[in-house]
Design a protein around this motif. Sequence first.
Motif, PDB file in Angstrom:
ATOM      1  N   LEU A 207      -4.327   2.969   5.881  1.00 40.75           N
ATOM      2  CA  LEU A 207      -5.058   2.282   4.827  1.00 40.75           C
ATOM      3  C   LEU A 207      -6.474   2.816   4.671  1.00 40.75           C
ATOM      4  CD1 LEU A 207      -3.951  -1.412   5.534  1.00 40.75           C
ATOM      5  CD2 LEU A 207      -3.239   0.015   3.618  1.00 40.75           C
ATOM      6  N   SER A 208      -6.945   3.548   5.695  1.00 43.60           N
ATOM      7  CA  SER A 208      -8.293   4.125   5.653  1.00 43.60           C
ATOM      8  C   SER A 208      -8.237   5.588   6.061  1.00 43.60           C
ATOM      9  CB  SER A 208      -9.225   3.356   6.594  1.00 43.60           C
ATOM     10  OG  SER A 208      -9.231   1.986   6.300  1.00 43.60           O
ATOM     11  N   PRO A 209      -7.520   6.425   5.315  1.00 44.62           N
ATOM     12  CA  PRO A 209      -7.361   7.823   5.698  1.00 44.62           C
ATOM     13  C   PRO A 209      -8.708   8.541   5.756  1.00 44.62           C
ATOM     14  CG  PRO A 209      -6.650   7.487   3.438  1.00 44.62           C
ATOM     15  CD  PRO A 209      -6.892   6.132   4.008  1.00 44.62           C
ATOM     16  N   GLY A 210      -8.909   9.276   6.843  1.00 39.93           N
ATOM     17  CA  GLY A 210     -10.142  10.037   7.002  1.00 39.93           C
ATOM     18  C   GLY A 210     -11.298   9.244   7.577  1.00 39.93           C
ATOM     19  N   ASP A 211     -11.144   7.919   7.718  1.00 39.48           N
ATOM     20  CA  ASP A 211     -12.212   7.090   8.277  1.00 39.48           C
ATOM     21  C   ASP A 211     -11.992   6.859   9.762  1.00 39.48           C
ATOM     22  OD1 ASP A 211     -13.178   6.918   5.724  1.00 39.48           O
ATOM     23  OD2 ASP A 211     -12.416   4.886   5.354  1.00 39.48           O
ATOM     24  N   ASN A 212     -13.084   6.626  10.472  1.00 37.25           N
ATOM     25  CA  ASN A 212     -12.994   6.249  11.882  1.00 37.25           C
ATOM     26  C   ASN A 212     -12.788   4.737  11.956  1.00 37.25           C
ATOM     27  OD1 ASN A 212     -13.248   5.727  14.589  1.00 37.25           O
ATOM     28  ND2 ASN A 212     -15.110   6.940  14.871  1.00 37.25           N
TER      29      ASN A 212
ATOM     30  N   ASN B 292      -5.213   8.457  -0.899  1.00 33.16           N
ATOM     31  CA  ASN B 292      -6.486   7.964  -0.422  1.00 33.16           C
ATOM     32  C   ASN B 292      -6.478   6.448  -0.296  1.00 33.16           C
ATOM     33  OD1 ASN B 292      -7.226   6.723  -2.934  1.00 33.16           O
ATOM     34  ND2 ASN B 292      -7.675   8.757  -3.720  1.00 33.16           N
ATOM     35  N   ASN B 293      -7.533   5.944   0.310  1.00 34.14           N
ATOM     36  CA  ASN B 293      -7.602   4.521   0.642  1.00 34.14           C
ATOM     37  C   ASN B 293      -7.502   3.634  -0.596  1.00 34.14           C
ATOM     38  OD1 ASN B 293      -8.112   2.152   2.111  1.00 34.14           O
ATOM     39  ND2 ASN B 293     -10.306   2.312   1.693  1.00 34.14           N
ATOM     40  N   GLN B 294      -8.256   3.974  -1.626  1.00 40.69           N
ATOM     41  CA  GLN B 294      -8.311   3.114  -2.801  1.00 40.69           C
ATOM     42  C   GLN B 294      -6.941   2.998  -3.463  1.00 40.69           C
ATOM     43  OE1 GLN B 294     -11.157   4.331  -5.711  1.00 40.69           O
ATOM     44  NE2 GLN B 294     -10.893   2.506  -6.954  1.00 40.69           N
ATOM     45  N   ILE B 295      -6.260   4.125  -3.621  1.00 39.29           N
ATOM     46  CA  ILE B 295      -4.955   4.103  -4.275  1.00 39.29           C
ATOM     47  C   ILE B 295      -3.952   3.331  -3.429  1.00 39.29           C
ATOM     48  CG2 ILE B 295      -3.029   5.520  -5.047  1.00 39.29           C
ATOM     49  CD1 ILE B 295      -5.026   7.693  -5.781  1.00 39.29           C
TER      50      ILE B 295
ATOM     51  N   PRO C 198     -10.294  -3.132   2.333  1.00 38.81           N
ATOM     52  CA  PRO C 198     -11.552  -2.766   3.003  1.00 38.81           C
ATOM     53  C   PRO C 198     -12.638  -3.759   2.632  1.00 38.81           C
ATOM     54  CG  PRO C 198     -11.142  -1.318   1.130  1.00 38.81           C
ATOM     55  CD  PRO C 198      -9.912  -2.159   1.294  1.00 38.81           C
ATOM     56  N   PRO C 199     -13.575  -4.048   3.547  1.00 38.26           N
ATOM     57  CA  PRO C 199     -14.593  -5.082   3.299  1.00 38.26           C
ATOM     58  C   PRO C 199     -15.348  -4.921   1.987  1.00 38.26           C
ATOM     59  CG  PRO C 199     -14.657  -4.399   5.594  1.00 38.26           C
ATOM     60  CD  PRO C 199     -13.688  -3.475   4.905  1.00 38.26           C
ATOM     61  N   LYS C 200     -15.707  -3.685   1.629  1.00 46.31           N
ATOM     62  CA  LYS C 200     -16.537  -3.475   0.450  1.00 46.31           C
ATOM     63  C   LYS C 200     -15.795  -3.723  -0.861  1.00 46.31           C
ATOM     64  CE  LYS C 200     -19.736  -0.196   2.609  1.00 46.31           C
ATOM     65  NZ  LYS C 200     -20.307   1.169   2.566  1.00 46.31           N
ATOM     66  N   LYS C 201     -14.464  -3.755  -0.816  1.00 42.20           N
ATOM     67  CA  LYS C 201     -13.683  -3.954  -2.043  1.00 42.20           C
ATOM     68  C   LYS C 201     -12.845  -5.217  -1.990  1.00 42.20           C
ATOM     69  CE  LYS C 201     -13.397   0.989  -2.693  1.00 42.20           C
ATOM     70  NZ  LYS C 201     -12.991   1.913  -3.706  1.00 42.20           N
ATOM     71  N   ARG C 202     -12.972  -5.970  -0.906  1.00 36.85           N
ATOM     72  CA  ARG C 202     -12.083  -7.117  -0.691  1.00 36.85           C
ATOM     73  C   ARG C 202     -12.222  -8.161  -1.799  1.00 36.85           C
ATOM     74  NH1 ARG C 202     -13.642  -8.428   4.228  1.00 36.85           N
ATOM     75  NH2 ARG C 202     -15.135  -9.968   3.469  1.00 36.85           N
ATOM     76  N   GLY C 203     -13.444  -8.470  -2.214  1.00 32.57           N
ATOM     77  CA  GLY C 203     -13.650  -9.504  -3.220  1.00 32.57           C
ATOM     78  C   GLY C 203     -12.946  -9.188  -4.525  1.00 32.57           C
ATOM     79  N   GLY C 204     -13.144  -7.967  -5.026  1.00 27.84           N
ATOM     80  CA  GLY C 204     -12.515  -7.581  -6.283  1.00 27.84           C
ATOM     81  C   GLY C 204     -11.004  -7.531  -6.193  1.00 27.84           C
ATOM     82  N   LEU C 205     -10.487  -7.048  -5.067  1.00 25.73           N
ATOM     83  CA  LEU C 205      -9.036  -6.948  -4.908  1.00 25.73           C
ATOM     84  C   LEU C 205      -8.391  -8.331  -4.823  1.00 25.73           C
ATOM     85  CD1 LEU C 205      -8.833  -3.919  -2.447  1.00 25.73           C
ATOM     86  CD2 LEU C 205      -8.146  -3.960  -4.853  1.00 25.73           C
ATOM     87  N   VAL C 206      -9.004  -9.261  -4.076  1.00 26.18           N
ATOM     88  CA  VAL C 206      -8.444 -10.615  -4.000  1.00 26.18           C
ATOM     89  C   VAL C 206      -8.541 -11.298  -5.363  1.00 26.18           C
ATOM     90  CG1 VAL C 206      -8.691 -12.899  -2.952  1.00 26.18           C
ATOM     91  CG2 VAL C 206      -8.914 -10.856  -1.537  1.00 26.18           C
ATOM     92  N   ALA C 207      -9.615 -11.047  -6.097  1.00 28.84           N
ATOM     93  CA  ALA C 207      -9.771 -11.645  -7.430  1.00 28.84           C
ATOM     94  C   ALA C 207      -8.687 -11.170  -8.387  1.00 28.84           C
ATOM     95  CB  ALA C 207     -11.155 -11.330  -7.995  1.00 28.84           C
ATOM     96  N   CYS C 208      -8.091 -10.012  -8.112  1.00 25.55           N
ATOM     97  CA  CYS C 208      -6.980  -9.528  -8.939  1.00 25.55           C
ATOM     98  C   CYS C 208      -5.825 -10.522  -8.948  1.00 25.55           C
ATOM     99  CB  CYS C 208      -6.484  -8.170  -8.425  1.00 25.55           C
ATOM    100  SG  CYS C 208      -7.560  -6.785  -8.783  1.00 25.55           S
ATOM    101  N   ASN C 209      -5.671 -11.260  -7.864  1.00 21.94           N
ATOM    102  CA  ASN C 209      -4.591 -12.253  -7.804  1.00 21.94           C
ATOM    103  C   ASN C 209      -4.821 -13.364  -8.819  1.00 21.94           C
ATOM    104  OD1 ASN C 209      -2.148 -13.183  -6.219  1.00 21.94           O
ATOM    105  ND2 ASN C 209      -3.460 -14.972  -5.992  1.00 21.94           N
TER     106      ASN C 209
END
Length: 466
Positions: free
Chosen positions: A214-219, A2-5, A127-138
């Motif tokens: 990167l976005s399985p199942g999404d349009n 899935n996308n998140q993983i 993905p836009p909704k998770k971008r902030g948290g993922l970049v902050a991981c760096n």
Amino acid sequence: MNNQISVLRLTLVVALGGLLFGYDTAVISGATEALQNYFDLTSTELGFAASSALIGCVLGALISGETSAKYGRRGALFIAALLFLISAIGSAIPQNYWTFVIYRIIGGVGVGIASMVSPMYIAEVAPPKKRGGLVACNQFAIIFGMLVVYFVNYGIALLGTEQWLNQTGWRYMFASETIPAGLFLVLLFFIPETPRWLVMKGRNDEAHALLQSLSPGDNIEGQWQEIKASLTHHSSPSIMAAGLMGVLVIGIMLSVLQQVTGINVFLYYAPTILKGFSSSSIDLALLQTILVGAVNLSFTAVAIFTVDKFGRRPLMMLGSFLMAISMIAIGTAAYMDAIGGYLLIFVLLYIAAFALSLGPVVWVLLSEIFPNHIRSKALSIAVFAQWAANFVVSQTFPMMNDHESTIYQAFNGGFPFWLYGIMGLFTVYFIYRWVPETKGLSLEQLESLWHKKETRVPQHTSLHLK
């Protein structure tokens, strides 16, 4: 998958670049005395050995834009990984001082490249909704890398006598970086390029397939058309193009303000500052330094889970205000000669506020505010400004804190802290006045903001771009 993983896996691999950033810059902290004894260094030579990596950081930041545009985001990270590996080996085996310095500069170039490219890569695949948290991981990885190397250095120091450490043990400290550097290099073979860079190079089929994976199942067709339009309509990557100087200035200001609010004063000089707050021994000061690092790491983790929920602007404004209050309180206590152990509370409040705001969130904003066709070059300029500001602050604080200096005697040591506090208050105003809320918007939606004729940015509401 899935996308998140999938995106999380890519983020964890690329964040190793951030971990090496922290590891490489902090590894010398445990070896300074040994280096001075082994190479028989003067204080000036030792200072240059410790700060020489900053020269490489500036050089790396300067070339990172062109490198990531020409060879790709993954290609630039490959180069950084190789430089980390070369520096780790070279710094561990030198027989003379200048050879050591050269290899430290090489490692600094790797830091400069990774500091720009790692958050940019994550932003371009997230993905836009998770971008902030993922970049902050760096940013979390950077701090984690620093803490890891502190414990690694301590463990190596326990392996032998002080004489062994001065002659041989310090080499193990630098050689230890080959493990994360080698792992980073190997794992990079298993990650793809970013969809946006592939479009820039005309590899649209690969880009479309990757975006879908990167976005399985999404349009993804709407986002795909936005990406193509963004990169097709701007064939010339000119930062001087109409409307783009404003966003570049915002990026540079965010980078500089992250530094001139004083964070590296505590990261680089914490034992000295904390020891001055009370009659405690240097051992207690070092213990307090570890506490500073733990607070930094903990509140960076809080930022990861809140930046996409509450937004960039609220965290940045709240954090900057608390940083300013803490610095002004410390400066006032120094001026009034009311120094005491209680000031550790304000130090920890400052560190917590930074870790919640300017630390990770500036990197989030830098990775997402620049339009696709100039992102690598503009981000390179902003990161260069950040390293330059880092150098200025790191060099000027000891001068202002020198007991023999006119500034110190006039303000009893309070001046630098007041200065950083004022910069914190200015940061609150700057964010309120000029920095937009970017939470939940795609990179292409953000790009449309800067191509509007009006350059004024809404301050009080989130941007709702169509």
